[in-house]
Scaffold this motif. Structure first.
Motif, PDB file in Angstrom:
ATOM      1  N   ASN A  18       0.748  -1.312   0.001  1.00 16.21           N
ATOM      2  CA  ASN A  18      -0.138   0.021   0.083  1.00 16.21           C
ATOM      3  C   ASN A  18       0.847   1.385  -0.032  1.00 16.21           C
ATOM      4  OD1 ASN A  18      -2.677  -1.547   0.317  1.00 16.21           O
ATOM      5  ND2 ASN A  18      -2.227  -1.699   2.282  1.00 16.21           N
ATOM      6  N   ASN A  76      -0.405  -3.752  -3.843  1.00 14.82           N
ATOM      7  CA  ASN A  76      -0.881  -2.414  -4.433  1.00 14.82           C
ATOM      8  C   ASN A  76      -0.270  -1.188  -4.346  1.00 14.82           C
ATOM      9  OD1 ASN A  76      -3.527  -1.164  -4.551  1.00 14.82           O
ATOM     10  ND2 ASN A  76      -3.907  -0.945  -2.193  1.00 14.82           N
ATOM     11  N   SER A 102       1.367  -6.418  -6.719  1.00 18.10           N
ATOM     12  CA  SER A 102       0.170  -5.840  -7.380  1.00 18.10           C
ATOM     13  C   SER A 102       0.289  -4.213  -7.436  1.00 18.10           C
ATOM     14  CB  SER A 102      -1.123  -6.377  -6.713  1.00 18.10           C
ATOM     15  OG  SER A 102      -1.356  -5.825  -5.302  1.00 18.10           O
ATOM     16  N   PHE A 103      -0.406  -3.567  -8.490  1.00 23.89           N
ATOM     17  CA  PHE A 103      -0.431  -2.121  -8.564  1.00 23.89           C
ATOM     18  C   PHE A 103      -1.927  -1.603  -8.423  1.00 23.89           C
ATOM     19  CE2 PHE A 103       3.306  -3.504 -10.680  1.00 23.89           C
ATOM     20  CZ  PHE A 103       4.283  -2.690 -10.292  1.00 23.89           C
ATOM     21  N   ALA A 104      -2.078  -0.548  -8.028  1.00 22.03           N
ATOM     22  CA  ALA A 104      -3.556   0.079  -8.019  1.00 22.03           C
ATOM     23  C   ALA A 104      -3.536   0.742  -9.755  1.00 22.03           C
ATOM     24  CB  ALA A 104      -3.464   1.576  -7.137  1.00 22.03           C
ATOM     25  N   ASP A 105      -4.850   0.665 -10.070  1.00 22.18           N
ATOM     26  CA  ASP A 105      -5.187   0.850 -11.640  1.00 22.18           C
ATOM     27  C   ASP A 105      -4.541   2.028 -12.254  1.00 22.18           C
ATOM     28  OD1 ASP A 105      -6.246  -1.709 -12.075  1.00 22.18           O
ATOM     29  OD2 ASP A 105      -8.547  -0.895 -11.586  1.00 22.18           O
ATOM     30  N   ILE A 106      -5.217   3.350 -11.369  1.00 19.88           N
ATOM     31  CA  ILE A 106      -4.852   4.491 -11.993  1.00 19.88           C
ATOM     32  C   ILE A 106      -3.104   4.732 -12.263  1.00 19.88           C
ATOM     33  CG2 ILE A 106      -5.122   6.910 -12.161  1.00 19.88           C
ATOM     34  CD1 ILE A 106      -7.503   6.593 -10.610  1.00 19.88           C
TER      35      ILE A 106
ATOM     36  N   THR B 194      -8.116  -2.485   0.620  1.00 16.28           N
ATOM     37  CA  THR B 194      -8.095  -1.377  -0.231  1.00 16.28           C
ATOM     38  C   THR B 194      -7.684  -1.827  -1.561  1.00 16.28           C
ATOM     39  OG1 THR B 194      -5.614  -0.965   0.525  1.00 16.28           O
ATOM     40  CG2 THR B 194      -7.250   0.437   1.355  1.00 16.28           C
ATOM     41  N   ALA B 195      -7.150  -3.053  -1.959  1.00 14.63           N
ATOM     42  CA  ALA B 195      -7.007  -3.546  -3.196  1.00 14.63           C
ATOM     43  C   ALA B 195      -8.187  -4.614  -3.516  1.00 14.63           C
ATOM     44  CB  ALA B 195      -5.694  -4.389  -3.403  1.00 14.63           C
ATOM     45  N   GLY B 197     -10.869  -4.351  -4.840  1.00 11.79           N
ATOM     46  CA  GLY B 197     -11.551  -3.907  -5.958  1.00 11.79           C
ATOM     47  C   GLY B 197     -10.774  -3.414  -7.183  1.00 11.79           C
ATOM     48  N   THR B 198      -9.417  -3.864  -7.059  1.00 13.47           N
ATOM     49  CA  THR B 198      -8.589  -3.546  -8.219  1.00 13.47           C
ATOM     50  C   THR B 198      -9.148  -4.208  -9.503  1.00 13.47           C
ATOM     51  OG1 THR B 198      -7.050  -3.149  -6.604  1.00 13.47           O
ATOM     52  CG2 THR B 198      -6.246  -3.543  -8.938  1.00 13.47           C
ATOM     53  N   GLY B 199      -9.199  -3.418 -10.629  1.00 12.49           N
ATOM     54  CA  GLY B 199      -9.587  -3.950 -12.005  1.00 12.49           C
ATOM     55  C   GLY B 199     -10.930  -4.229 -12.167  1.00 12.49           C
ATOM     56  N   PHE B 200     -11.636  -3.776 -11.024  1.00 15.14           N
ATOM     57  CA  PHE B 200     -13.352  -3.924 -11.063  1.00 15.14           C
ATOM     58  C   PHE B 200     -13.884  -2.540 -11.040  1.00 15.14           C
ATOM     59  CE2 PHE B 200     -12.204  -8.082  -9.278  1.00 15.14           C
ATOM     60  CZ  PHE B 200     -12.773  -8.668  -9.726  1.00 15.14           C
ATOM     61  N   ILE B 225     -12.840   4.148  -4.891  1.00 16.71           N
ATOM     62  CA  ILE B 225     -11.616   3.907  -5.127  1.00 16.71           C
ATOM     63  C   ILE B 225     -10.556   3.668  -3.787  1.00 16.71           C
ATOM     64  CG2 ILE B 225     -11.132   6.312  -4.770  1.00 16.71           C
ATOM     65  CD1 ILE B 225      -9.081   4.523  -7.186  1.00 16.71           C
ATOM     66  N   GLU B 226     -11.177   3.864  -2.580  1.00 14.48           N
ATOM     67  CA  GLU B 226     -10.482   3.543  -1.797  1.00 14.48           C
ATOM     68  C   GLU B 226     -10.556   2.102  -1.394  1.00 14.48           C
ATOM     69  OE1 GLU B 226      -8.889   6.348  -1.357  1.00 14.48           O
ATOM     70  OE2 GLU B 226     -10.928   6.980  -1.318  1.00 14.48           O
ATOM     71  N   GLY B 228      -9.923   0.065  -4.025  1.00 17.76           N
ATOM     72  CA  GLY B 228      -9.405  -0.064  -5.205  1.00 17.76           C
ATOM     73  C   GLY B 228      -9.986   0.008  -6.663  1.00 17.76           C
ATOM     74  N   ARG B 230     -11.995   1.368  -9.371  1.00 16.20           N
ATOM     75  CA  ARG B 230     -11.799   2.886 -10.223  1.00 16.20           C
ATOM     76  C   ARG B 230     -13.050   3.609 -10.409  1.00 16.20           C
ATOM     77  NH1 ARG B 230      -8.097   3.162 -15.598  1.00 16.20           N
ATOM     78  NH2 ARG B 230      -8.349   5.454 -15.307  1.00 16.20           N
ATOM     79  N   SER B 294      -4.533   3.459   6.698  1.00 11.23           N
ATOM     80  CA  SER B 294      -5.048   2.936   5.206  1.00 11.23           C
ATOM     81  C   SER B 294      -6.464   2.846   5.468  1.00 11.23           C
ATOM     82  CB  SER B 294      -4.594   1.675   4.914  1.00 11.23           C
ATOM     83  OG  SER B 294      -5.269   0.948   4.082  1.00 11.23           O
ATOM     84  N   GLU B 296      -8.609   0.522   5.060  1.00 11.18           N
ATOM     85  CA  GLU B 296      -8.925  -0.719   5.298  1.00 11.18           C
ATOM     86  C   GLU B 296      -8.720  -0.891   6.873  1.00 11.18           C
ATOM     87  OE1 GLU B 296      -6.632  -2.941   2.855  1.00 11.18           O
ATOM     88  OE2 GLU B 296      -4.721  -3.262   4.343  1.00 11.18           O
TER      89      GLU B 296
END
Lengths: 203, 466
Positions: A18, A76, A102-106, B194-195, B197-200, B225-226, B228, B230, B294, B296
């Motif tokens: 994070n 993340n 892993s990475f955050a999307d933006i 916090t991750a 939802g990444t990609g969703f 976004i918190e 994950g 977008r 964070s 979370e």
């Protein structure tokens, strides 16, 4: 955009999950109207104390890591704010590759617009790299074309989206590519000409 | 035809072109810009002699960097002033509509979009700010972008993107009395991380969501976004239409009727495919407050600070230890015994009129603790005006709060509103990252009601027991 094909260098590991974009580049550096010169603010609150004195123990302040081109982190990476100042700061500092679980999307998307290659690896692969670099300076060679990561005792491959790979390899500018499709955009606008969609002029 | 989710419907109706590896050229209907993430985009346009394709599809407002105190003499901070002036200058040059700092309609981008009817169901909406997810409350596919993408939208009115996956967040049953939208979203983030939802793209559903007002739905989508994701989406309904009707930029007359007819189709079809689903039992949610760095890192106000020693994953344990060290907290400490000295009510998460009404209701006839510095920053000039017409400003001021001018303020502390090292703040904003509200500052995220209770007690406190 600068082309990216191959790169070799010593890895610097920040063993945290994070790592958010506030950490990568704190807000006081967001007041600029330029893209350049942000390297001085990279990980500012980890690199400098309250009196703006360098914190010698932080990895990016230690030689030879202060010249690392490859950064390693856990999960993340780049979460939080959409600020593109984060990749601007990384690239200005000299970091061109980020390896993480892993990475955050933006953030992930923003990297590709700035010639930075973010690589997602498995947890065990990241841990292996971190363990190796604990005992000695670990130098890795990243080959985007072959999608490989090589170093003494490290031999990995990685996944990347075909389109993003092509853009990095050729240093293509997204806007130039899209402007070539101007006719398609115009066609779309004519076909989807819903009157309710047109915002009225203010006043 | 294959059953579709709301996301699928909006996405597929905006595809201009598609390449073999799946990237789409997606049409963008609405673009919000502010002073911090746009100057380099305009610089790019100018350097490459590019035009703005559709200036009226963009709306500009300064918010991140504006002072919330006296504005009669302009912005005293040099860099902030230059950024705000640059925004106005760029908008004038390219013919983009803007609300200057002295305009009553100025405010946080994500508050003014809906307020003006710029945000509409079924549209794609982007902004160089991660909390653009807020607008999903209206059934608008809305997400944050970087500055290079801001330039891409200005120049082409499109973006190159791969479709996201669908994630259904279904709330089962009803909330207990006194539980707010902020508690609901913090609870979700605590649950999936916090991750998570990444990609969703999230779709929020269930009775809880249907019963929520538009303001509450915005609080929910805002913090997607918190987790994950977008973007977060909520199917538009009569509440949505009622909110938007007669807003300055909403469609009018026949256009309105036509639009509503279309908006009513923006529901996920029965049997639509979701790549992931979660059921959240609404009645299990208590008032939430964060303990770490964070979003979370969150527990109920009735709980205690967790013990890192009990966390199995090495990485998570080390994160928790680092967080507690930064926050100056001990494992096992009761959340409701944590002293605070600052209270911030505002931000794109909780700076709308309903948020101010709810906080004022708690504060009415009460005084805040003497050691607490507390301030309210309305989300926009119009929110501020409305609040003043209802007399809320008087309630805040007589309880001991400061009543400020609109902007992002101490949510990200780019302006003069900051925490000093080790100051502890009960904040209605969205991020409790290290240094977010000022270097060394300690942030506890919570609802406006809980923030008001904390101000009165001088410590984190269960508002239901007031």
């Amino acid at each position: 955009m600068e082309k990216f094909s191959k790169l070799a260098g010593i890895v610097a590991c920040i063993e945290l999950s994070n790592i958010d974009t506030d950490m990568i580049i704190p807000k006081q550096f967001l007041k600029t109207i330029k893209r350049s010169g942000l390297g001085k603010g990279l990980f500012y609150e980890m690199r400098f104390d309250e009196n703006e004195k360098l914190i010698p123990e932080f990895i990016l302040n230690k030689s030879p890591y202060n010249e690392s081109k490859i950064l390693v982190a856990l999960d993340n990476f780049g979460c939080g704010s959409s600020r593109e100042h984060a990749p601007w700061a990384l690239t200005d500092f000299g970091i061109k590759v980020i390896l993480a679980k892993s990475f955050a999307d933006i953030f992930y998307n923003n990297c590709f617009k700035n010639g930075i290659l973010p690589i997602k690896l498995l947890g065990e692969e990241i841990e292996k790299i971190i363990n190796f670099s604990k005992n000695k300076f670990l130098e890795l060679e990243i080959n985007l074309k072959k999608q490989t990561i090589k170093g003494s005792e490290i031999n990995l491959s990685f996944e990347i989206d075909e389109y993003k790979k092509k853009c990095l390899l050729n240093g293509w500018d997204d806007i130039d590519l899209t402007l070539k499709k101007e006719n398609l955009i115009s066609e779309f606008e004519i076909k989807n000409n819903e009157s309710w969609l047109e915002p009225r002029r203010n006043e | 035809m294959k059953p579709q989710t709301i996301f699928d419907k909006i996405w597929s109706s905006h595809i201009v072109d598609q390449n073999p590896s799946g990237e789409c050229l997606l049409y963008i209907d609405r673009h919000l810009i502010h002073e911090v993430t746009s100057p380099q985009a305009f610089e790019g346009l100018k350097n490459n002699k590019r035009k703005v394709r559709k200036p009226l599809m963009t709306l500009a407002v300064p918010d991140h960097n504006v002072p919330t105190t006296e504005r009669r003499f302009g912005i005293t901070d040099n860099e902030s002033r230059i950024q705000v002036e640059k925004l106005i200058e760029n908008c004038r040059e390219f013919g983009i509509p803007f609300f200057p700092i002295e305009d009553l309609r100025q405010g946080i981008v994500h508050i003014i979009g809906p307020e003006q009817g710029f945000t509409l169901p079924g549209t794609t909406l982007v902004c160089g700010d991660s909390h653009t997810s807020t607008h999903g409350a209206f059934g608008s596919l809305a997400f944050g972008i970087g500055t290079s993408e801001v330039e891409h939208v200005l120049s082409t009115q499109t973006l190159i993107l791969k479709p996201a996956k669908n994630y259904l967040i279904n709330f089962v049953g009803e909330l207990k009395k006194g539980i707010t939208a902020k508690d609901v979203i913090l609870h979700l983030i605590g649950k999936i991380g916090t991750a998570g939802g990444t990609g969703f793209v999230f779709e929020y559903a269930g009775k809880v969501i249907e019963n929520f007002s538009m303001e509450e739905r915005m609080t929910i989508c805002n913090m997607s976004i918190e987790a994950g994701a977008r973007a977060g989406l909520i199917a538009p309904d009569n509440k949505t239409f009622e909110y938007l009707k007669d807003k300055p930029l909403s469609p009018k007359g026949e256009e309105w009727d036509k639009a509503v007819e279309y908006w009513k189709t923006l529901k996920s079809d029965k049997n639509a495919h979701f790549d992931k689903k979660i059921d959240i039992i609404a009645s299990s949610i208590e008032p939430q407050v964060t303990w770490g760095t964070s979003p979370e890192d969150v527990v109920s106000i009735t709980a205690s600070v967790p013990d890192p020693a009990k966390i199995k994953s090495t990485d998570k344990r080390q994160s928790a230890e680092r967080a507690l060290d930064y926050m100056g907290l001990e494992p096992g400490q009761k959340m409701c015994n944590i002293d605070i000295n600052t209270v911030f009510i505002g931000s794109c998460t909780n700076g709308r009129i309903e948020d101010l009404r709810k906080a004022a209701e708690i504060l009415n006839g009460r005084k805040i603790n003497k050691k607490v510095r507390a301030f309210v920053v309305p989300g926009s000039g119009l929110v501020k005006k409305q609040a003043e017409e209802e007399g809320l400003d008087k309630i805040f001021v007589s309880s001991g709060f400061e009543w400020r001018e609109p902007g992002c303020s101490m949510c990200l502390a780019m302006n003069a509103d900051k925490l000093q090292p080790h100051e502890r703040c009960a904040s209605t904003s969205n991020r409790n990252f290290e240094g977010r509200q000022g270097r060394g500052g300690r942030t506890h995220l919570l609802s406006p009601e809980m923030a008001a209770a904390a101000a009165i007690k001088g410590k984190l406190f269960d508002v239901r027991k007031l």
